[in-house]
Scaffold this motif. Structure first.
Motif, PDB file in Angstrom:
ATOM      1  N   LYS A 123      35.151  39.839  29.463  1.00 49.78           N
ATOM      2  CA  LYS A 123      36.010  38.718  29.846  1.00 49.78           C
ATOM      3  C   LYS A 123      37.484  39.073  29.665  1.00 49.78           C
ATOM      4  CE  LYS A 123      33.051  34.718  29.201  1.00 49.78           C
ATOM      5  NZ  LYS A 123      32.857  33.456  28.455  1.00 49.78           N
ATOM      6  N   GLU A 124      37.802  39.757  28.575  1.00 51.24           N
ATOM      7  CA  GLU A 124      39.195  40.131  28.306  1.00 51.24           C
ATOM      8  C   GLU A 124      39.725  41.110  29.346  1.00 51.24           C
ATOM      9  OE1 GLU A 124      41.714  42.901  25.221  1.00 51.24           O
ATOM     10  OE2 GLU A 124      39.777  42.125  24.558  1.00 51.24           O
ATOM     11  N   VAL A 125      38.977  42.172  29.610  1.00 53.94           N
ATOM     12  CA  VAL A 125      39.497  43.206  30.508  1.00 53.94           C
ATOM     13  C   VAL A 125      39.468  42.770  31.968  1.00 53.94           C
ATOM     14  CG1 VAL A 125      39.047  45.115  28.926  1.00 53.94           C
ATOM     15  CG2 VAL A 125      37.299  44.488  30.599  1.00 53.94           C
ATOM     16  N   GLU A 126      38.550  41.905  32.333  1.00 50.15           N
ATOM     17  CA  GLU A 126      38.512  41.395  33.699  1.00 50.15           C
ATOM     18  C   GLU A 126      39.550  40.293  33.914  1.00 50.15           C
ATOM     19  OE1 GLU A 126      37.032  42.510  36.327  1.00 50.15           O
ATOM     20  OE2 GLU A 126      35.675  43.942  35.383  1.00 50.15           O
ATOM     21  N   GLY A 127      39.738  39.476  32.896  1.00 48.69           N
ATOM     22  CA  GLY A 127      40.630  38.337  33.048  1.00 48.69           C
ATOM     23  C   GLY A 127      39.981  37.262  33.905  1.00 48.69           C
ATOM     24  N   TRP A 128      40.552  36.079  33.898  1.00 49.75           N
ATOM     25  CA  TRP A 128      40.021  34.939  34.654  1.00 49.75           C
ATOM     26  C   TRP A 128      40.984  34.564  35.765  1.00 49.75           C
ATOM     27  CZ3 TRP A 128      36.360  32.016  36.404  1.00 49.75           C
ATOM     28  CH2 TRP A 128      36.643  30.767  36.924  1.00 49.75           C
ATOM     29  N   ARG A 129      40.472  34.463  36.974  1.00 57.15           N
ATOM     30  CA  ARG A 129      41.253  33.984  38.114  1.00 57.15           C
ATOM     31  C   ARG A 129      40.375  33.006  38.889  1.00 57.15           C
ATOM     32  NH1 ARG A 129      45.033  38.349  39.679  1.00 57.15           N
ATOM     33  NH2 ARG A 129      45.747  37.014  41.375  1.00 57.15           N
ATOM     34  N   ALA A 130      40.767  31.752  38.935  1.00 51.61           N
ATOM     35  CA  ALA A 130      39.966  30.722  39.587  1.00 51.61           C
ATOM     36  C   ALA A 130      39.947  30.876  41.107  1.00 51.61           C
ATOM     37  CB  ALA A 130      40.493  29.335  39.221  1.00 51.61           C
ATOM     38  N   CYS A 131      40.988  31.444  41.670  1.00 51.70           N
ATOM     39  CA  CYS A 131      41.084  31.595  43.124  1.00 51.70           C
ATOM     40  C   CYS A 131      41.009  33.072  43.509  1.00 51.70           C
ATOM     41  CB  CYS A 131      42.381  30.982  43.632  1.00 51.70           C
ATOM     42  SG  CYS A 131      42.487  29.199  43.294  1.00 51.70           S
ATOM     43  N   THR A 132      40.599  33.315  44.735  1.00 57.49           N
ATOM     44  CA  THR A 132      40.429  34.688  45.202  1.00 57.49           C
ATOM     45  C   THR A 132      41.726  35.474  45.076  1.00 57.49           C
ATOM     46  OG1 THR A 132      40.912  34.041  47.476  1.00 57.49           O
ATOM     47  CG2 THR A 132      38.580  34.134  46.829  1.00 57.49           C
ATOM     48  N   TYR A 133      41.554  36.776  44.859  1.00 51.45           N
ATOM     49  CA  TYR A 133      42.684  37.706  44.772  1.00 51.45           C
ATOM     50  C   TYR A 133      42.186  39.089  45.161  1.00 51.45           C
ATOM     51  CZ  TYR A 133      40.566  39.151  40.339  1.00 51.45           C
ATOM     52  OH  TYR A 133      39.700  39.621  39.383  1.00 51.45           O
ATOM     53  N   LYS A 134      43.100  39.984  45.445  1.00 51.40           N
ATOM     54  CA  LYS A 134      42.744  41.381  45.721  1.00 51.40           C
ATOM     55  C   LYS A 134      42.870  42.151  44.417  1.00 51.40           C
ATOM     56  CE  LYS A 134      42.344  41.257  50.299  1.00 51.40           C
ATOM     57  NZ  LYS A 134      42.307  42.236  51.337  1.00 51.40           N
ATOM     58  N   ASP A 135      41.806  42.861  44.053  1.00 51.42           N
ATOM     59  CA  ASP A 135      41.852  43.655  42.826  1.00 51.42           C
ATOM     60  C   ASP A 135      42.659  44.933  43.065  1.00 51.42           C
ATOM     61  OD1 ASP A 135      40.163  45.458  44.134  1.00 51.42           O
ATOM     62  OD2 ASP A 135      38.437  45.081  42.837  1.00 51.42           O
ATOM     63  N   VAL A 136      42.741  45.797  42.059  1.00 51.08           N
ATOM     64  CA  VAL A 136      43.569  47.002  42.176  1.00 51.08           C
ATOM     65  C   VAL A 136      43.062  47.953  43.249  1.00 51.08           C
ATOM     66  CG1 VAL A 136      44.497  46.882  39.826  1.00 51.08           C
ATOM     67  CG2 VAL A 136      42.384  48.146  40.259  1.00 51.08           C
ATOM     68  N   ALA A 137      41.795  47.824  43.642  1.00 57.07           N
ATOM     69  CA  ALA A 137      41.247  48.640  44.726  1.00 57.07           C
ATOM     70  C   ALA A 137      41.313  47.894  46.056  1.00 57.07           C
ATOM     71  CB  ALA A 137      39.815  49.042  44.409  1.00 57.07           C
ATOM     72  N   ASN A 138      42.056  46.768  46.073  1.00 58.40           N
ATOM     73  CA  ASN A 138      42.288  45.956  47.272  1.00 58.40           C
ATOM     74  C   ASN A 138      41.011  45.266  47.782  1.00 58.40           C
ATOM     75  OD1 ASN A 138      44.314  44.923  48.948  1.00 58.40           O
ATOM     76  ND2 ASN A 138      43.743  46.323  50.598  1.00 58.40           N
ATOM     77  N   LYS A 139      40.102  44.937  46.857  1.00 59.39           N
ATOM     78  CA  LYS A 139      38.873  44.233  47.226  1.00 59.39           C
ATOM     79  C   LYS A 139      38.987  42.768  46.825  1.00 59.39           C
ATOM     80  CE  LYS A 139      36.064  48.337  46.923  1.00 59.39           C
ATOM     81  NZ  LYS A 139      34.904  48.994  46.389  1.00 59.39           N
ATOM     82  N   LEU A 140      38.483  41.890  47.699  1.00 58.18           N
ATOM     83  CA  LEU A 140      38.541  40.453  47.441  1.00 58.18           C
ATOM     84  C   LEU A 140      37.639  40.116  46.254  1.00 58.18           C
ATOM     85  CD1 LEU A 140      40.005  37.997  48.608  1.00 58.18           C
ATOM     86  CD2 LEU A 140      37.966  37.545  49.989  1.00 58.18           C
ATOM     87  N   THR A 141      38.222  39.428  45.285  1.00 57.31           N
ATOM     88  CA  THR A 141      37.600  39.189  43.985  1.00 57.31           C
ATOM     89  C   THR A 141      37.877  37.760  43.546  1.00 57.31           C
ATOM     90  OG1 THR A 141      38.085  41.515  43.514  1.00 57.31           O
ATOM     91  CG2 THR A 141      37.504  40.169  41.640  1.00 57.31           C
ATOM     92  N   ILE A 142      37.049  37.256  42.632  1.00 58.45           N
ATOM     93  CA  ILE A 142      37.240  35.899  42.095  1.00 58.45           C
ATOM     94  C   ILE A 142      36.644  35.833  40.689  1.00 58.45           C
ATOM     95  CG2 ILE A 142      35.073  34.882  42.951  1.00 58.45           C
ATOM     96  CD1 ILE A 142      36.841  32.415  43.837  1.00 58.45           C
ATOM     97  N   GLY A 143      37.083  34.872  39.908  1.00 57.49           N
ATOM     98  CA  GLY A 143      36.500  34.646  38.582  1.00 57.49           C
ATOM     99  C   GLY A 143      36.815  35.760  37.613  1.00 57.49           C
TER     100      GLY A 143
END
Length: 151
Positions: free
Chosen positions: A18-38
């Motif tokens: 949970k700490e290293v992933e972090g929490w994001r309620a809305c979609t975002y692009k991760d560091v590899a530019n992949k659509l991610t959430i939560g």
């Protein structure tokens, strides 16, 4: 041949993810530019999420639970040597991040199955790139996974 049974993560391991992933309620692009959430859930078409989608914390916890189950099953299947709960958790965090296919073909798993636990931390540190570039967040994550593995 000993098989490490998949098991639930201990609180330390779950909290690390949970700490290293972090929490994001809305979609975002991760560091590899992949659509991610939560908590770092990589979105696939069957999820039904689109750019701009948002979820509740409860939905995020459910996605995390499902994603962690995939990672614990992966480590349980790949690793043939006994692991402590913290070692299992550290490797689950790593597999959650890099994917089971990458974990399966890794030098880390091969050497671990040969009985060499001493190389795990040095092998974890090689997994520090996202999108072909060294990423400080991954360097930090691998340090924390190594620390958990060694505790």
């Amino acid at each position: 041949m000993t098989v490490v049974a998949a098991r639930d993560l201990n609180a330390k391991s779950l909290n690390l993810i949970k700490e290293v992933e972090g929490w994001r309620a809305c979609t975002y692009k991760d560091v590899a530019n992949k659509l991610t959430i939560g908590y770092g859930h990589l979105i696939v078409s069957r999820d039904g999420f689109k750019a701009g989608s948002c979820i509740s914390k409860e939905q995020g916890e459910q996605l995390l639970k499902s994603d962690i189950k995939t990672a614990t099953n992966c480590i349980g299947r790949l690793v043939k040597k006994p692991l402590t709960d913290n070692q299992f958790g550290a490797l689950t965090s790593w597999a959650y991040n890099v994917g089971c296919g990458n974990a399966a073909s890794s030098t880390l798993v091969r050497k671990l199955n040969e009985g060499n636990k001493n190389v795990v931390c040095s092998q974890l540190k090689t997994w520090r790139k996202a999108g072909g570039k060294v990423n400080q967040g991954l360097i930090n994550r691998r340090y924390k996974e190594c620390k958990l593995f060694s505790s």
